[in-house]
Design a protein around this motif. Sequence first.
Motif, PDB file in Angstrom:
ATOM      1  N   ASN A  98       0.845  -1.196   0.000  1.00  0.00           N
ATOM      2  CA  ASN A  98       0.000   0.000   0.000  1.00  0.00           C
ATOM      3  C   ASN A  98       0.880   1.246   0.000  1.00  0.00           C
ATOM      4  OD1 ASN A  98       0.953  -0.083   2.643  1.00  0.00           O
ATOM      5  ND2 ASN A  98      -1.038   0.252   3.582  1.00  0.00           N
ATOM      6  N   ALA A 131      -0.900   2.355  -4.790  1.00  0.00           N
ATOM      7  CA  ALA A 131      -0.232   3.638  -4.601  1.00  0.00           C
ATOM      8  C   ALA A 131       0.550   4.016  -5.856  1.00  0.00           C
ATOM      9  CB  ALA A 131       0.706   3.583  -3.397  1.00  0.00           C
ATOM     10  N   ARG A 154      -6.197   9.632  -3.787  1.00  0.00           N
ATOM     11  CA  ARG A 154      -6.172  10.534  -2.643  1.00  0.00           C
ATOM     12  C   ARG A 154      -4.887  11.355  -2.725  1.00  0.00           C
ATOM     13  NH1 ARG A 154      -5.959   9.635   2.793  1.00  0.00           N
ATOM     14  NH2 ARG A 154      -7.102  11.571   3.018  1.00  0.00           N
ATOM     15  N   SER A 157      -2.003  10.837  -0.013  1.00  0.00           N
ATOM     16  CA  SER A 157      -1.160   9.643   0.071  1.00  0.00           C
ATOM     17  C   SER A 157      -0.804   9.040  -1.277  1.00  0.00           C
ATOM     18  CB  SER A 157      -1.878   8.569   0.901  1.00  0.00           C
ATOM     19  OG  SER A 157      -3.086   8.177   0.266  1.00  0.00           O
ATOM     20  N   GLU A 159      -2.658   7.229  -2.877  1.00  0.00           N
ATOM     21  CA  GLU A 159      -3.296   5.914  -2.934  1.00  0.00           C
ATOM     22  C   GLU A 159      -4.607   5.974  -3.698  1.00  0.00           C
ATOM     23  OE1 GLU A 159      -3.057   3.096   0.483  1.00  0.00           O
ATOM     24  OE2 GLU A 159      -2.356   4.867   1.557  1.00  0.00           O
ATOM     25  N   VAL A 161      -8.338   4.604  -4.051  1.00  0.00           N
ATOM     26  CA  VAL A 161      -9.341   4.044  -3.151  1.00  0.00           C
ATOM     27  C   VAL A 161     -10.675   3.929  -3.884  1.00  0.00           C
ATOM     28  CG1 VAL A 161      -8.212   5.015  -1.109  1.00  0.00           C
ATOM     29  CG2 VAL A 161     -10.008   6.320  -2.253  1.00  0.00           C
ATOM     30  N   HIS A 194      -7.883   7.163   7.157  1.00  0.00           N
ATOM     31  CA  HIS A 194      -8.914   7.332   6.124  1.00  0.00           C
ATOM     32  C   HIS A 194      -9.614   6.005   5.857  1.00  0.00           C
ATOM     33  CE1 HIS A 194     -10.620   8.041   2.076  1.00  0.00           C
ATOM     34  NE2 HIS A 194     -10.763   9.269   2.521  1.00  0.00           N
ATOM     35  N   GLU A 197      -8.747   4.168   2.470  1.00  0.00           N
ATOM     36  CA  GLU A 197      -7.467   3.466   2.495  1.00  0.00           C
ATOM     37  C   GLU A 197      -7.580   2.186   3.319  1.00  0.00           C
ATOM     38  OE1 GLU A 197      -4.427   6.098   3.839  1.00  0.00           O
ATOM     39  OE2 GLU A 197      -4.622   7.461   2.131  1.00  0.00           O
ATOM     40  N   ASN A 201      -6.795  -1.625   2.084  1.00  0.00           N
ATOM     41  CA  ASN A 201      -5.823  -2.432   2.818  1.00  0.00           C
ATOM     42  C   ASN A 201      -6.455  -3.719   3.348  1.00  0.00           C
ATOM     43  OD1 ASN A 201      -4.066  -0.309   2.360  1.00  0.00           O
ATOM     44  ND2 ASN A 201      -4.264   0.543   4.406  1.00  0.00           N
TER      45      ASN A 201
END
Length: 261
Positions: A98, A131, A154, A157, A159, A161, A194, A197, A201
């Motif tokens: 991640n 990511a 996002r 980060s 990432e 989502v 968040h 996220e 995960n």
Amino acid sequence: MDRYARWNALLELLTETGRVTVEDAAERLDVSQATIRRDFDQLAQQQMITRTRGGAVASGVSYDLPLRYKTAKHSEEKQRIGTAAAAIVSPGMVVGLNGGTTTTEVARALAVRPDLASTADGAQLTVVTNALNIANELLVRSRMKIVVTGGVVRPQSFELVGPLGGGILREVTLDVALLGVDALDVSLGAAAHHEGEAAMNSLMVARAKRVVIIADSSKLGGHAFARICPVERIETLVTDSGADPKIVAGFREAGLNVIVA
């Protein structure tokens, strides 16, 4: 101290105190008051803080800082953790990663291992990540197979989502998931600030044969908004030597293999 390191220090100071004056910040960071005023103005423009007469107060978003402000925090520890976590990976594996500053160090450590490029039978290491920065780190520095989930980015980060990414994760199987977290507690498990996220995960955890949590000592014993998984689902914790021995002992008593880098 460069600009981002200084901004990171200011945001952490505001997180701890809620309010700080220009004079106090300048003294703590050993820079001029003019520099602090410019920093406060720029952070306020990004809605990271609220400017006040003679100082600044914290905004709620400062608890979940954008990635670029986190890079200066515990950097040496994160590099050691990254190297130790990368050593868990063997050629030909399918690995989930991640986002986050610590997992970025894992990606960098993986990228410089020539043995992971391919095995004798031609099988490559496969990295599945949500990511964008992790994918970039590996693409420009290695010959691994990189799979990127879908989703909405996002900015904090980098990432991805949301349900678009979940569709891909449900169709793959991971040998090991190497996950950075915002908090890890023996009773509460692994968590993220968040919820989006945390959901991604959690899907990686569900699809992984082994789960390895990568967390510097500041994350241990804390809590965050959204749970990723219970501690019983975690096989290994990789942390740094600054971790409280009592907290480390608690994780070992819970059945985790703890690697202290």
